[in-house]
Every structure is written in structure tokens, then in C-alpha cells.
Design an enzyme around this catalytic site. Sequence first.
Site, PDB file in Angstrom:
ATOM      1  N   PHE A 131     -15.950  -2.596  22.310  1.00 16.84           N
ATOM      2  CA  PHE A 131     -15.230  -3.025  21.110  1.00 16.84           C
ATOM      3  C   PHE A 131     -15.086  -4.540  21.181  1.00 16.84           C
ATOM      4  CE2 PHE A 131     -12.399  -0.803  17.898  1.00 16.84           C
ATOM      5  CZ  PHE A 131     -13.219   0.298  17.724  1.00 16.84           C
TER       6      PHE A 131
ATOM      7  N   GLN B 120      -4.745  -9.301   9.632  1.00 22.05           N
ATOM      8  CA  GLN B 120      -6.106  -9.188  10.159  1.00 22.05           C
ATOM      9  C   GLN B 120      -7.099  -8.742   9.093  1.00 22.05           C
ATOM     10  OE1 GLN B 120      -7.422  -6.017  13.256  1.00 22.05           O
ATOM     11  NE2 GLN B 120      -7.548  -7.992  14.256  1.00 22.05           N
TER      12      GLN B 120
ATOM     13  N   HIS C  83     -10.738  -7.209   8.831  1.00 20.44           N
ATOM     14  CA  HIS C  83     -11.777  -6.545   9.622  1.00 20.44           C
ATOM     15  C   HIS C  83     -13.128  -6.963   9.061  1.00 20.44           C
ATOM     16  CE1 HIS C  83     -14.228  -3.357  11.340  1.00 20.44           C
ATOM     17  NE2 HIS C  83     -13.204  -2.941  12.054  1.00 20.44           N
TER      18      HIS C  83
ATOM     19  N   LEU D 298     -13.394   1.495   5.546  1.00 21.63           N
ATOM     20  CA  LEU D 298     -13.787   0.856   6.806  1.00 21.63           C
ATOM     21  C   LEU D 298     -15.055   1.447   7.415  1.00 21.63           C
ATOM     22  CD1 LEU D 298     -12.746  -1.075   9.131  1.00 21.63           C
ATOM     23  CD2 LEU D 298     -11.910   1.001  10.208  1.00 21.63           C
TER      24      LEU D 298
ATOM     25  N   GLU E  18     -15.465  -0.697  13.990  1.00 18.28           N
ATOM     26  CA  GLU E  18     -16.054  -1.638  14.938  1.00 18.28           C
ATOM     27  C   GLU E  18     -16.925  -0.908  15.966  1.00 18.28           C
ATOM     28  OE1 GLU E  18     -13.785  -5.180  15.682  1.00 18.28           O
ATOM     29  OE2 GLU E  18     -13.652  -4.545  17.757  1.00 18.28           O
TER      30      GLU E  18
ATOM     31  N   ARG F 183     -12.008 -10.055  16.135  1.00 16.95           N
ATOM     32  CA  ARG F 183     -12.206  -9.892  14.688  1.00 16.95           C
ATOM     33  C   ARG F 183     -11.976 -11.170  13.897  1.00 16.95           C
ATOM     34  NH1 ARG F 183      -9.391  -3.942  14.152  1.00 16.95           N
ATOM     35  NH2 ARG F 183     -11.172  -2.887  15.089  1.00 16.95           N
TER      36      ARG F 183
ATOM     37  N   HIS G  36      -6.962  -5.364   6.949  1.00 18.76           N
ATOM     38  CA  HIS G  36      -7.023  -4.186   7.814  1.00 18.76           C
ATOM     39  C   HIS G  36      -5.792  -3.957   8.686  1.00 18.76           C
ATOM     40  CE1 HIS G  36      -8.885  -1.100  10.256  1.00 18.76           C
ATOM     41  NE2 HIS G  36      -8.707  -1.800  11.352  1.00 18.76           N
TER      42      HIS G  36
ATOM     43  N   ARG H 130      -5.000  -9.078  16.682  1.00 17.67           N
ATOM     44  CA  ARG H 130      -5.064  -7.871  17.504  1.00 17.67           C
ATOM     45  C   ARG H 130      -6.508  -7.555  17.859  1.00 17.67           C
ATOM     46  NH1 ARG H 130      -6.207  -2.097  16.095  1.00 17.67           N
ATOM     47  NH2 ARG H 130      -6.621  -2.677  13.953  1.00 17.67           N
TER      48      ARG H 130
ATOM     49  N   GLY I  76      -9.267  -4.709  18.301  1.00 15.61           N
ATOM     50  CA  GLY I  76      -9.480  -3.346  17.835  1.00 15.61           C
ATOM     51  C   GLY I  76      -9.167  -2.382  18.968  1.00 15.61           C
TER      52      GLY I  76
HETATM   53  C1  LIG Z   1      -9.037   2.659   8.279  1.00 19.01           C
HETATM   54  C2  LIG Z   1      -8.329   2.281   9.533  1.00 19.01           C
HETATM   55  C3  LIG Z   1      -8.947   2.484  10.768  1.00 19.01           C
HETATM   56  C4  LIG Z   1      -8.303   2.133  11.942  1.00 19.01           C
HETATM   57  N1  LIG Z   1      -8.938   2.352  13.140  1.00 19.01           N
HETATM   58  C5  LIG Z   1      -8.266   2.062  14.299  1.00 19.01           C
HETATM   59  C6  LIG Z   1      -8.856   2.360  15.565  1.00 19.01           C
HETATM   60  O1  LIG Z   1      -9.966   2.899  15.667  1.00 19.01           O
HETATM   61  N2  LIG Z   1      -8.153   2.052  16.675  1.00 19.01           N
HETATM   62  C7  LIG Z   1      -6.901   1.470  16.622  1.00 19.01           C
HETATM   63  O2  LIG Z   1      -6.301   1.238  17.667  1.00 19.01           O
HETATM   64  N3  LIG Z   1      -6.329   1.205  15.428  1.00 19.01           N
HETATM   65  C8  LIG Z   1      -6.978   1.492  14.285  1.00 19.01           C
HETATM   66  N4  LIG Z   1      -6.372   1.207  13.074  1.00 19.01           N
HETATM   67  C9  LIG Z   1      -4.975   0.761  13.062  1.00 19.01           C
HETATM   68  C10 LIG Z   1      -4.074   1.930  13.378  1.00 19.01           C
HETATM   69  O3  LIG Z   1      -4.650   3.116  12.913  1.00 19.01           O
HETATM   70  C11 LIG Z   1      -2.700   1.775  12.759  1.00 19.01           C
HETATM   71  O4  LIG Z   1      -2.155   0.518  13.093  1.00 19.01           O
HETATM   72  C12 LIG Z   1      -1.757   2.859  13.263  1.00 19.01           C
HETATM   73  O5  LIG Z   1      -2.350   4.127  13.147  1.00 19.01           O
HETATM   74  C13 LIG Z   1      -0.439   2.817  12.514  1.00 19.01           C
HETATM   75  O6  LIG Z   1       0.321   3.944  12.880  1.00 19.01           O
HETATM   76  P1  LIG Z   1       1.867   4.032  12.606  1.00 19.01           P
HETATM   77  O7  LIG Z   1       2.343   5.248  13.302  1.00 19.01           O
HETATM   78  O8  LIG Z   1       2.518   2.746  12.924  1.00 19.01           O
HETATM   79  O9  LIG Z   1       1.986   4.213  11.009  1.00 19.01           O
HETATM   80  P2  LIG Z   1       1.141   5.037   9.918  1.00 19.01           P
HETATM   81  O10 LIG Z   1       0.169   5.957  10.502  1.00 19.01           O
HETATM   82  O11 LIG Z   1       0.650   4.012   8.955  1.00 19.01           O
HETATM   83  O12 LIG Z   1       2.251   5.911   9.243  1.00 19.01           O
HETATM   84  C14 LIG Z   1       3.309   5.367   8.496  1.00 19.01           C
HETATM   85  C15 LIG Z   1       4.276   6.484   8.189  1.00 19.01           C
HETATM   86  O13 LIG Z   1       5.443   5.940   7.579  1.00 19.01           O
HETATM   87  C16 LIG Z   1       5.817   6.738   6.487  1.00 19.01           C
HETATM   88  N5  LIG Z   1       6.576   5.895   5.539  1.00 19.01           N
HETATM   89  C17 LIG Z   1       6.298   4.637   5.124  1.00 19.01           C
HETATM   90  N6  LIG Z   1       7.237   4.220   4.253  1.00 19.01           N
HETATM   91  C18 LIG Z   1       8.126   5.232   4.115  1.00 19.01           C
HETATM   92  C19 LIG Z   1       9.303   5.423   3.350  1.00 19.01           C
HETATM   93  N7  LIG Z   1       9.769   4.487   2.520  1.00 19.01           N
HETATM   94  N8  LIG Z   1       9.945   6.614   3.448  1.00 19.01           N
HETATM   95  C20 LIG Z   1       9.482   7.602   4.254  1.00 19.01           C
HETATM   96  N9  LIG Z   1       8.370   7.458   5.001  1.00 19.01           N
HETATM   97  C21 LIG Z   1       7.707   6.294   4.934  1.00 19.01           C
HETATM   98  C22 LIG Z   1       4.513   7.253   5.935  1.00 19.01           C
HETATM   99  O14 LIG Z   1       4.736   8.423   5.185  1.00 19.01           O
HETATM  100  C23 LIG Z   1       3.735   7.529   7.224  1.00 19.01           C
HETATM  101  O15 LIG Z   1       4.045   8.788   7.730  1.00 19.01           O
HETATM  102  C24 LIG Z   1      -7.011   1.552  11.897  1.00 19.01           C
HETATM  103  C25 LIG Z   1      -6.389   1.353  10.669  1.00 19.01           C
HETATM  104  C26 LIG Z   1      -7.052   1.680   9.499  1.00 19.01           C
HETATM  105  C27 LIG Z   1      -6.351   1.387   8.191  1.00 19.01           C
END
Ligand SMILES: Cc1cc2nc3c(=O)[nH]c(=O)nc-3n(C[C@H](O)[C@H](O)[C@H](O)COP(=O)(O)OP(=O)(O)OC[C@H]3O[C@@H](n4cnc5c(N)ncnc54)[C@H](O)[C@@H]3O)c2cc1C
Length: 578
Positions: free
Chosen positions: A120, A236, A238, A248, A251, A282, A351, A386, A388
Amino acid sequence: MADSISYDILIIGSGIAGLRAAISAANIDSGLRIAVISKVQVMRSHSVSAEGGTAAVLAKEEGDNLESHIYDTVKGSDFLADQDVAERLVYSMPYEIYQLDHWGMPWSRKEDGTIAQRSFGGYSFPRATFAQDKVGFFEMQTLYDRCLTHDNIDFYNEWFCTSILTDEEKKQFRGLTAIEMKTGEFVKFKSPAGIVCTGGAGRVYAFSTYAYSSTPDGIDMAYRAGLGLKDMEFVQFHPTGVLPSGILISEGARGDGGHLINNKGERFMKKYAPHALELASRDVVSRGMMTEINEGRGFKHESGVDCLKLDLTPLGRDLILNRLAGIREIGIKFSGVDVIDEPIEIRPVCHYMMGGIHTNIDGATEMKGLWAAGEAACNSTHGANRLGANSTGECLVWGQITGELAAKYAQSHKDASLSISQQQIEAEEKRIYDGIFRGRGQVNPYQVRKEITDMMDKKAHIFRSEQDLSDGLRQLRESKAASWKHVDDQTQEYNTNFTNVMEIDSMLRIAEVILIGALNRRESRGAQARIEYPKRDDINFLKHTLAYYNNTDNNDRAPSMKWYPVSITRYAPVERHY
Ligand SMILES: Cc1cc2nc3c(=O)[nH]c(=O)nc-3n(C[C@H](O)[C@H](O)[C@H](O)COP(=O)(O)OP(=O)(O)OC[C@H]3O[C@@H](n4cnc5c(N)ncnc54)[C@H](O)[C@@H]3O)c2cc1C
């Protein structure tokens, strides 16, 4: 209003961070009552979209080591990461990978059956641990399964949290207000302990890899409750978002050998990162790409947008089908291109947010009883950029840590009296019902949303100028002043018009914090490239940005800005080369 609902711990958000926190808290004490509240169904949280991998040092016999992962993370951060925090991530990650393995995570394997890892960007060793190209989906499924084995975790899916409730001085967490989307009912949750896991807010940009639900309402709740937001200017981009949607291409595609090419057929990254090429960090790759585009060496996509191409043909059919099957499907469905046969058009895309709710190394916020974990938090693992595969890792590690700390805190505050002032509840009802639901106005809120996201794409992109950022801020304030705060659909059940307008309300405040942070930081570091200040300036800006809400006279004003020191425990900052 319904009577309040009481819990020992409230977790807002059901992504990787929220689910990991719930399991960790439940493991501490099966007698604690834990609620996970989410505005979407669990498996629609943005975490399910993570594609490429989760970073950890597993292959020590083959030469990898923890020190190298720490250094790569700090170097990737352009030396703005808190180094003790990066160290905590790296030391904890091998445990988290094997823990998921024991819970049933189907990691991709090598021939000999051991867990496989891929290259990565920004890493000196292949350490992105993966499950084909759907790592987030399988991590979420594994964690959710695990949550369901605990009787003391309750899920409130499709409940939209609106505000944090506190004691009179705003020093102590007391609970939350929320709307049950199915009925439209306004509810208050009481609890001594909370963890904000509401994810990133990349939908403040139009061209974005994020789920539509990735808006800043969670971060904004903390901001309005008086908590600092840290380093919000660092967004960031991507390198490889598919046109026209922004979906997306992981990577992992470059990690497994994909090339970026310009309209002369050159692998142009050799100019910007002679050693790492496409696998530089990135920020470096995306800046290189925008430079190619700006200097006329891009392609024109049929939508009229400038782009470059990602060539996966050198990988060969078998490798693509084995390890990048989801990517191939995305290419066919969303771009009409089979990456086995030809290069695909891509462009840098919003991203990830390095910034978020200011926490310490343990994920504790400035409010007693409240923690934040995952992308919504900024414990400064990633500094200005950050790497990846380090984000899902951060969610796991600080989900675990904050879950445990919140559980211990809840144990010792079980009988605490949680009086919430009636005034706070009334003010909240007034804000959302009088201010938004029954609001009046001529301007279409969805038009305002489009104006904000288009403006952010144009004015707060990879290369940023004083002029653009100031113009953006002026436009934003014009949008804010327009009479857009109203909800046309007045039904109670599943009123997404209502919640969308609340999301837009938060977008206006948080976009302002991003723009002001970017204006104040007169240097180029990591993901922020300021045209007038092309160099990193460690003398004046080796520090974190903090923004505090300022609503004198009940009017949103520009945030109050402060600086906060960076924790440098291991490596003196040096110039980065890839
Ligand atoms: C397309 C994509 C691919 C990625 N690939 C990678 C990867 O391969 N490796 C890596 O390390 N990272 C990757 N990332 C980044 C990583 O996936 C995210 O940073 C991480 O999953 C975020 O997880 P989280 O638990 O913080 O929040 P999220 O998974 O974003 O969840 C947020 C939660 O908050 C809840 N929420 C928000 N606002 C409210 C509200 N007002 N009331 C009630 N609930 C609310 C939502 O319902 C949801 O359940 C990727 C990101 C994207 C967008």
C-alpha cells in the site's frame, strides 16, 4: 415527548469503531447496558465500503518490524502525527488482526495458509491485511456477528441523533437527543458515558468516495456542545476515483502492480516520487496527478472533466480475478471498462478526513464521560496525511480502547444522578422543530447542499489559494444567510427530507471550520497544499489546529481558533522523499 431511555453507555455510530467499542465494553462487564445508535442500518455504515486492507506488522520473520510501521505512519503524516499515538496504533494492530481472525474474519491467505498482506502507498513493507478487495464488508460482518452474541448490546438502527446533552456547565456528558426515524418521535437518551463514532464527513465535497450518509452531523454535535475540532483543514484526496461517480478504486490496485499514466503514455509518478512511484503517500500521488492535469497532460472524460488513467493490464487476468474482483466489477458497472483489457479513467477524489473531534491518546474528549473513536475523532494518528489501511486499524484500536474506558467509567457512575436541565431539552426542540421542521423560506435546501459541495470541490481542493479559500468562505456565508431552513415534507414517518435538512445545517458549520483552518495554516503540509506557501513551515506551523464553536447571541459566528502542540517522542521532522 416519550420518557427518556436510560443506558450505561451510548455509542453513536455502528461502523467499525462503534461495533468494536460495543464488543470491548460488553467484554468488560456483561451487566452494563449498551446502546449502539445509528442513523442507518448497521451494515450500511460507510465502513462496509472499505476495500483494500488494514495495516499491521505480521511478517516479522520476513523482515517487517513495528518501528518501520511507526516511522512510515509519522512520515506519511508529514510529521504532524502525535508520535506516541502512532506508536499505540502500530503496537496494538497485530492483536486486532488475530482477534478478528479468531472471531471468523475470512482474511485472504497465502498458499501456506498464513494471512496474506499486500503493498500500500507509503509503507516500506507489504502490510495491508486484506479480504480480497472487500475488507470493510468482512470486518463489519465479523464485528456485527460478534456483537449479536452479547445480550447486553441493543441496536437502535435508523435513529438520528441530534445533540449531546450535558450538565449545566457543559463539562459532563449526560446523554443525547434523537429522532426515531420510523415514527418521527423525539427521544432523549440518558447515560453517564458516551462514545462518538459517527465517521467521516466527506460528503461536504461533491466528488467523493463516501456514502451519502457521511455528513458532519456527528462531528457537529460535539462542536456545538463546546468540544474542539482538530486539524479539520486536512482532507485526503485519494488518487483513484472512477468517473463520473467518484466511486473508489482501491489503492490495492496500485499495491498489486497498477500504473498511472498521462496522455503521453508516461508513468508520470517517476517525476514526483522516483523510488515509490505510484506507491508514494496519497497526498504526494494526488498532487502529482493534479499537476499533470493542470499542465495539460490529462485526458478528457466524456463528462468534460479532466482525468488520468489507471492501467491494471500488467497485473493479468488471474490476479485481477483473484484479488481485485470487486474493482473489476466497479469498472464494468460504473465506467463501462473491463480493467483486465484496458486502462480506466480516474481522478483524485475526496476520501478521508484526518481531522475530527479533539481527543487525547485514549480517545477521551474534553468532556467528562465522553470519548470519540474512528474517523469522527482526531487523536492525531494520521497528522496531515493518513496512510491507506491505517484508518480501519485506528477504528479497531480506539474502538477497543474507548469501549473499555467507557465501560469502567460507567461501572463507577452507575448510580450517578443524571439530571438534565429541562431548558436544554426545550432549546433542542426549539432548534430542530421551530428552527428547521417548521421553518419557512424560499430557497431549496438541496440547492444549498449542492452549492456547498460544488464550492468545496472548487475552492478547498488539493491546491488551495488565499483567494479561493476566501471566495469559498464568502459564498458559504451567503448560502448560510439564505432562507433555506425548512422542510417541505411534513410527515412523521421516515421523513428523510427532515434529516437531510439537519445534515445540511451541519455541513454549513463544518465546511466553515475546514475553510478557516485552511486559511489560517499558511504552509503546505501533507494533504494541504497552499499555492502561496509551497513549503512546510515547521517553525510556525508544526502544531495542531483547534476550532471551537462560537454562537454569541444564538448566531453561528466564525469559530474561535487555537493551536495545540504536537507530541514528538521519537523522530525529528525531516523533508519527505518517496
Ligand atoms: C470507499 C472507501 C474505502 C475505504 N477503504 C479503506 C481501506 O481499505 N482501509 C482503511 O483502513 N480505510 C479505508 N477507508 C476509510 C475507512 O473505511 C473509514 O475511515 C472507517 O471505516 C470509518 O469508520 P467509522 O466507524 O469511524 O465510521 P463509519 O463507518 O463511517 O460509520 C459512521 C456511523 O455513524 C452513524 N451516524 C453518523 N451520524 C449520525 C447521527 N447524527 N445519528 C446517528 N448515527 C449517526 C452512521 O449511521 C454510521 O453507523 C475507506 C473509506 C471509503 C469511503
